[in-house]
Scaffold this active site. Structure first.
Site, PDB file in Angstrom:
ATOM      1  N   ASP A 172       0.841  -1.199   0.000  1.00  0.00           N
ATOM      2  CA  ASP A 172       0.000   0.000   0.000  1.00  0.00           C
ATOM      3  C   ASP A 172       0.876   1.248   0.000  1.00  0.00           C
ATOM      4  OD1 ASP A 172      -2.992   1.040   0.800  1.00  0.00           O
ATOM      5  OD2 ASP A 172      -1.454   2.273   1.756  1.00  0.00           O
ATOM      6  N   TYR A 193       2.827   9.964  -0.394  1.00  0.00           N
ATOM      7  CA  TYR A 193       3.900   9.390   0.414  1.00  0.00           C
ATOM      8  C   TYR A 193       5.282   9.678  -0.172  1.00  0.00           C
ATOM      9  CZ  TYR A 193       0.139   6.513   2.472  1.00  0.00           C
ATOM     10  OH  TYR A 193      -1.008   6.066   3.076  1.00  0.00           O
ATOM     11  N   LYS A 211      -2.924   5.997  -4.254  1.00  0.00           N
ATOM     12  CA  LYS A 211      -4.032   6.891  -3.924  1.00  0.00           C
ATOM     13  C   LYS A 211      -3.903   8.238  -4.632  1.00  0.00           C
ATOM     14  CE  LYS A 211      -3.853   4.795   0.654  1.00  0.00           C
ATOM     15  NZ  LYS A 211      -2.439   4.373   0.635  1.00  0.00           N
ATOM     16  N   HIS A 225      -7.772   9.584  -1.781  1.00  0.00           N
ATOM     17  CA  HIS A 225      -7.062   9.602  -0.501  1.00  0.00           C
ATOM     18  C   HIS A 225      -7.881  10.282   0.592  1.00  0.00           C
ATOM     19  CE1 HIS A 225      -2.651   9.502   1.080  1.00  0.00           C
ATOM     20  NE2 HIS A 225      -3.504   9.191   2.028  1.00  0.00           N
TER      21      HIS A 225
END
Length: 300
Positions: free
Chosen positions: A59, A64, A89, A120
């Site tokens: 994931d 990120y 996402k 998200h």
């Protein structure tokens, strides 16, 4: 939506359970979370270690800032692409163009498709970040994401950080013909979110639990009830929390960059009724504890 049985009464064992999503695709019950893994070497190595030790679910998210390293870890693991379930996402500033955002994520990941693409957060920042003249709400965004399934760029689509009311609004829209397969939310014994989970269960939308160990600043891993359950079952506190999440029929996404902890977090066992209930009621005794709070009012 119960997982395939893989529990052990004799202590923690490697878990290879999966769930069937409402679109017929299958998702491994335990995935490696990569939130806040921004060091390039750590991101790449943690993904490679996880895949070499039986994980088949990774994931990540564009926010990120590690999609390239996640892709490198996947490639270096040697595990065939079709055996790995990959999630990324859509970030808040890209709600106006989910296809363009996914194309960029695929480029960074080095993949032709993702298994799951999520909104998200149910809020966009175009007006603040990009000075876009038109406001894209999450319904418009989700409608555009449906095309990604038809085009084969995303096998499944879903949402993250959605309240019950926002999911209801999405499901009531007649132009939305692909039901979200998951809602990824913060979930652990200090934040069980029972009303939301019950509603999602009724709608056959799977809960994915992020921050299942409560994050680095959470009191969960040192909680005396969790520690007592771990001692009684010959398990680590992390294994207790992952096992609890699986036992309540949620996907769980523990994060670590340490090899032994990555391996350990994949091992689960069946909690006895008393221990399971004690964890279910932990927030009644110690209060709710949310580790992820957002300045834009997602939970209002």
């Amino acid at each position: 939506m119960s997982p395939t049985a893989n529990y052990s009464e004799a202590g923690p064992r490697a878990n290879y359970d999966y769930y069937e999503l409402n679109d017929g695709n299958k998702i491994p019950a335990i995935g490696l979370g990569t939130y806040k893994v921004t060091d390039a070497d750590e991101a790449r190595e943690s993904v490679k270690i996880a895949l070499k030790n039986g994980y088949r679910h990774i994931d990540t998210a564009s926010r990120y800032k590690n999609e390239e390293q996640v892709g490198e870890g996947i490639k270096e693991s040697g595990v065939p692409r079709d055996e790995i379930f990959v999630t990324t996402k859509l970030w808040n500033a890209d709600h106006h163009d989910p296809e363009g955002a996914l194309n960029e994520s695929l480029r960074k990941l080095g993949l032709d498709y993702v298994d799951l693409y999520l909104i998200h957060y149910p809020i966009n920042l175009e007006e603040k970040v990009l000075a876009q003249p038109h406001h894209y709400d999450y319904l418009e965004t989700y409608k555009k994401m449906q095309k990604l399934v038809h085009d084969g760029k995303a096998r499944s689509i879903g949402v993250s950080n959605f309240t019950k009311e926002r999911v209801q609004k999405l499901l009531e829209d007649e132009e939305i013909t692909i039901k979200p397969v998951v809602n990824q939310i913060e979930a652990h014994p200090l934040l069980t979110q029972p009303e939301l989970k019950d509603y999602l269960d009724e709608q056959n939308i799977l809960v994915e639990a992020f921050s299942p160990l409560g994050s680095a600043t959470s009191p969960l891993l040192e909680n005396p009830v969790v520690k007592a359950v771990a001692e009684r079952n010959g398990a680590t506190t992390g294994q207790v929390l992952v096992s609890w999440a699986i036992q309540r029929n949620t996907v769980v996404l523990p994060k670590s960059v340490k090899e032994q902890r990555i391996i350990s977090n994949k091992k689960t066992f069946t909690l006895g009724a008393a221990d399971f209930e004690a964890l279910n009621n932990l927030s009644n005794k110690y209060g709710e504890h949310r580790t992820c709070n957002f300045p834009w009012g997602v939970f209002e």
